[in-house]
Enzyme design. Structure first.
Site, PDB file in Angstrom:
ATOM      1  N   TYR A  48       0.849  -1.190   0.000  1.00 23.78           N
ATOM      2  CA  TYR A  48       0.000   0.000   0.000  1.00 23.78           C
ATOM      3  C   TYR A  48       0.887   1.244   0.000  1.00 23.78           C
ATOM      4  O   TYR A  48       1.941   1.262   0.654  1.00 23.78           O
ATOM      5  CB  TYR A  48      -0.909   0.010   1.230  1.00 23.78           C
ATOM      6  CG  TYR A  48      -1.829   1.204   1.278  1.00 23.78           C
ATOM      7  CD1 TYR A  48      -2.900   1.309   0.394  1.00 23.78           C
ATOM      8  CD2 TYR A  48      -1.629   2.227   2.194  1.00 23.78           C
ATOM      9  CE1 TYR A  48      -3.742   2.409   0.428  1.00 23.78           C
ATOM     10  CE2 TYR A  48      -2.465   3.330   2.229  1.00 23.78           C
ATOM     11  CZ  TYR A  48      -3.528   3.414   1.342  1.00 23.78           C
ATOM     12  OH  TYR A  48      -4.354   4.507   1.370  1.00 23.78           O
ATOM     13  N   ASP A  62      -0.985  16.004   5.770  1.00 20.55           N
ATOM     14  CA  ASP A  62      -1.863  15.270   4.850  1.00 20.55           C
ATOM     15  C   ASP A  62      -3.163  16.052   4.649  1.00 20.55           C
ATOM     16  O   ASP A  62      -4.230  15.661   5.134  1.00 20.55           O
ATOM     17  CB  ASP A  62      -2.135  13.873   5.411  1.00 20.55           C
ATOM     18  CG  ASP A  62      -2.975  13.018   4.470  1.00 20.55           C
ATOM     19  OD1 ASP A  62      -2.973  13.309   3.255  1.00 20.55           O
ATOM     20  OD2 ASP A  62      -3.627  12.070   4.952  1.00 20.55           O
ATOM     21  N   ASP A  89      -3.003   5.693  -2.697  1.00 18.16           N
ATOM     22  CA  ASP A  89      -3.971   6.675  -2.227  1.00 18.16           C
ATOM     23  C   ASP A  89      -3.959   7.877  -3.180  1.00 18.16           C
ATOM     24  O   ASP A  89      -2.939   8.553  -3.317  1.00 18.16           O
ATOM     25  CB  ASP A  89      -3.563   7.102  -0.814  1.00 18.16           C
ATOM     26  CG  ASP A  89      -4.458   8.146  -0.193  1.00 18.16           C
ATOM     27  OD1 ASP A  89      -5.396   8.615  -0.860  1.00 18.16           O
ATOM     28  OD2 ASP A  89      -4.214   8.498   0.979  1.00 18.16           O
ATOM     29  N   ASP A  91      -6.251  10.404  -2.901  1.00 19.90           N
ATOM     30  CA  ASP A  91      -7.020  11.474  -2.254  1.00 19.90           C
ATOM     31  C   ASP A  91      -8.370  11.664  -2.955  1.00 19.90           C
ATOM     32  O   ASP A  91      -9.080  10.705  -3.192  1.00 19.90           O
ATOM     33  CB  ASP A  91      -6.217  12.770  -2.211  1.00 19.90           C
ATOM     34  CG  ASP A  91      -5.053  12.711  -1.231  1.00 19.90           C
ATOM     35  OD1 ASP A  91      -5.034  11.793  -0.390  1.00 19.90           O
ATOM     36  OD2 ASP A  91      -4.166  13.565  -1.310  1.00 19.90           O
ATOM     37  N   HIS A 116      -7.636   4.405  -4.664  1.00 25.68           N
ATOM     38  CA  HIS A 116      -8.940   4.779  -4.111  1.00 25.68           C
ATOM     39  C   HIS A 116      -9.120   6.285  -4.201  1.00 25.68           C
ATOM     40  O   HIS A 116      -8.191   7.066  -4.027  1.00 25.68           O
ATOM     41  CB  HIS A 116      -9.139   4.268  -2.679  1.00 25.68           C
ATOM     42  CG  HIS A 116      -8.089   4.642  -1.691  1.00 25.68           C
ATOM     43  ND1 HIS A 116      -8.028   5.874  -1.084  1.00 25.68           N
ATOM     44  CD2 HIS A 116      -7.057   3.943  -1.166  1.00 25.68           C
ATOM     45  CE1 HIS A 116      -7.021   5.920  -0.236  1.00 25.68           C
ATOM     46  NE2 HIS A 116      -6.399   4.762  -0.273  1.00 25.68           N
ATOM     47  N   GLU A 118     -11.617   9.344  -2.747  1.00 26.13           N
ATOM     48  CA  GLU A 118     -12.473   9.566  -1.578  1.00 26.13           C
ATOM     49  C   GLU A 118     -13.507  10.654  -1.809  1.00 26.13           C
ATOM     50  O   GLU A 118     -13.446  11.389  -2.802  1.00 26.13           O
ATOM     51  CB  GLU A 118     -11.610   9.899  -0.359  1.00 26.13           C
ATOM     52  CG  GLU A 118     -10.836  11.181  -0.478  1.00 26.13           C
ATOM     53  CD  GLU A 118      -9.725  11.264   0.568  1.00 26.13           C
ATOM     54  OE1 GLU A 118      -9.757  12.215   1.356  1.00 26.13           O
ATOM     55  OE2 GLU A 118      -8.834  10.385   0.570  1.00 26.13           O
ATOM     56  N   CYS A 126      -6.808  14.244   7.005  1.00 23.71           N
ATOM     57  CA  CYS A 126      -6.539  12.852   7.373  1.00 23.71           C
ATOM     58  C   CYS A 126      -7.843  12.206   7.823  1.00 23.71           C
ATOM     59  O   CYS A 126      -8.621  12.804   8.571  1.00 23.71           O
ATOM     60  CB  CYS A 126      -5.495  12.806   8.489  1.00 23.71           C
ATOM     61  SG  CYS A 126      -5.245  11.152   9.176  1.00 23.71           S
ATOM     62  N   ARG A 161     -13.428   5.347  -1.539  1.00 23.86           N
ATOM     63  CA  ARG A 161     -13.311   5.550  -0.097  1.00 23.86           C
ATOM     64  C   ARG A 161     -14.387   6.546   0.337  1.00 23.86           C
ATOM     65  O   ARG A 161     -14.562   7.593  -0.300  1.00 23.86           O
ATOM     66  CB  ARG A 161     -11.933   6.088   0.254  1.00 23.86           C
ATOM     67  CG  ARG A 161     -11.826   6.586   1.699  1.00 23.86           C
ATOM     68  CD  ARG A 161     -10.425   7.017   2.039  1.00 23.86           C
ATOM     69  NE  ARG A 161     -10.446   8.134   2.983  1.00 23.86           N
ATOM     70  CZ  ARG A 161      -9.367   8.662   3.552  1.00 23.86           C
ATOM     71  NH1 ARG A 161      -8.180   8.176   3.255  1.00 23.86           N
ATOM     72  NH2 ARG A 161      -9.464   9.678   4.372  1.00 23.86           N
ATOM     73  N   GLU A 191     -13.895   4.460   5.655  1.00 26.82           N
ATOM     74  CA  GLU A 191     -12.869   5.026   6.529  1.00 26.82           C
ATOM     75  C   GLU A 191     -13.401   5.275   7.932  1.00 26.82           C
ATOM     76  O   GLU A 191     -14.564   5.624   8.142  1.00 26.82           O
ATOM     77  CB  GLU A 191     -12.354   6.335   5.921  1.00 26.82           C
ATOM     78  CG  GLU A 191     -11.302   7.056   6.754  1.00 26.82           C
ATOM     79  CD  GLU A 191     -10.007   6.274   6.934  1.00 26.82           C
ATOM     80  OE1 GLU A 191     -10.066   5.125   7.432  1.00 26.82           O
ATOM     81  OE2 GLU A 191      -8.936   6.813   6.598  1.00 26.82           O
ATOM     82  N   ASN A 213      -8.750  -0.079   7.259  1.00 28.80           N
ATOM     83  CA  ASN A 213      -7.564   0.739   7.502  1.00 28.80           C
ATOM     84  C   ASN A 213      -7.175   0.627   8.977  1.00 28.80           C
ATOM     85  O   ASN A 213      -7.833   1.203   9.842  1.00 28.80           O
ATOM     86  CB  ASN A 213      -7.867   2.194   7.136  1.00 28.80           C
ATOM     87  CG  ASN A 213      -6.691   3.120   7.381  1.00 28.80           C
ATOM     88  OD1 ASN A 213      -5.574   2.685   7.644  1.00 28.80           O
ATOM     89  ND2 ASN A 213      -6.938   4.419   7.307  1.00 28.80           N
TER      90      ASN A 213
END
Length: 300
Positions: A48, A62, A89, A91, A116, A118, A126, A161, A191, A213
């Site tokens: 990952y 982040d 990731d 975002d 993914h 989101e 985050c 996500r 998440e 996660n």
């Protein structure tokens, strides 16, 4: 030598095959290419690549400050070093639906197996911090549709996500997950789930793989692989764990250097030179170089 021997398309195909079995796949987070090789050496099923780790690597929080170029470049460096599939990731997709489409194709070109997208607003936060906000269902759906329409390799895994659990509650999370699957998501990343029962509720709501996660110091308890398998989770990630451990060890080593003036007491905690050379396949590089570039000096 130099890079993995398994082509990206084959990594994606094999990942799809394994997900179809319903087994649980373990994806520790790699914080650099070398750690990806170590993950493979230890027998895990995938790698990952965390947005939080990429941000931290650049000395940034982040909060959506990284660019597609930075993420894709680092993802390519990591993915090329292992025969394992890498999930990255992305975002919120780095912009509007057209940007999301470009993101997918760029990550395909980088050799990534899946990503993914989101449903947070920009700038994102985050996933395990308070104060998040999510977009409306229509915007979230457009992002996933754009991603699904843009991919050229049908085996490239598009995961949706959703961060809505922390904002509107569990019922909203289940409804959002269903809508995102209908929009074309191949898998769901719910998440900041708080309990195993919440993971089980998402599992019951959708017929695609789901991801857990297991990040430290977050909203979720650190459930074991067996616990997550029992509630039907298909992928588990530890996104920042190796970076946290490495930085903790580095901090302690620097303290020792200040206190003792040398690191003799830390030798047992270090990766030995021989292990490093084995991990980077030093001998094969040496053999290759010798076979194509070798000469002797003769006297006339």
């Amino acid at each position: 030598m130099l890079y993995a021997t398994t082509p990206a398309a084959e990594k994606r195909r094999l990942l799809r095959e394994r997900l179809a079995t319903g087994e649980l796949l373990r994806f520790p987070g790699a914080f650099n290419p070398l750690s990806a090789r170590l993950i493979e050496q230890k027998g895990f099923e995938g790698v990952y690549i965390s947005g939080a780790v990429l941000s931290a690597d650049l000395g940034l929080p982040d909060i959506g400050l990284t660019t597609l170029t930075e993420v894709a470049d680092r993802g390519q460096q990591i993915a090329r070093m292992t025969d394992l599939p890498a999930i990255i990731d992305a975002d919120t997709g780095f912009g509007e639906p057209m940007n999301v489409a470009r993101t997918i194709q760029t990550l395909e070109d980088a050799g990534i197996a899946g990503t993914h997208i989101e449903d947070q607003i920009n700038p994102k936060r985050c996933g395990h911090l308070d104060g998040k906000a999510v977009v409306d269902a229509d915007t979230a759906i457009k992002r996933i549709r754009a991603a699904a329409d843009a991919r050229r390799d049908p085996n490239f895994l598009i995961m949706a996500r959703t961060d809505i659990r922390a904002v509107e509650g569990m019922d909203a999370a289940v409804d959002r997950a269903k809508a995102l699957v209908d929009a074309g998501a191949d898998a769901i990343f719910p998440e900041a789930m708080r309990t195993l029962e919440e993971f089980a509720a998402v599992r019951a709501a959708v017929d695609v793989p789901i991801l857990a996660n297991m990040t430290e110091f977050g909203k979720s308890d650190l459930f074991s692989v067996d616990q997550l398998r029992d509630v039907g989770v298909n992928i588990v990630i530890w996104p920042v764990s190796l970076l946290r451990i490495a930085m903790g060890a580095a901090g302690r080593a620097l303290d020792t250097l200040i206190d003792e003036g040398h690191l003799t007491s830390k030798l047992g905690e270090m990766q030995h030179r021989a292990d490093l050379y084995e991990l980077i396949d030093y001998e094969q590089y040496n053999s290759f170089d010798t076979s194509i570039f070798n000469f002797t000096i003769t006297k006339d």
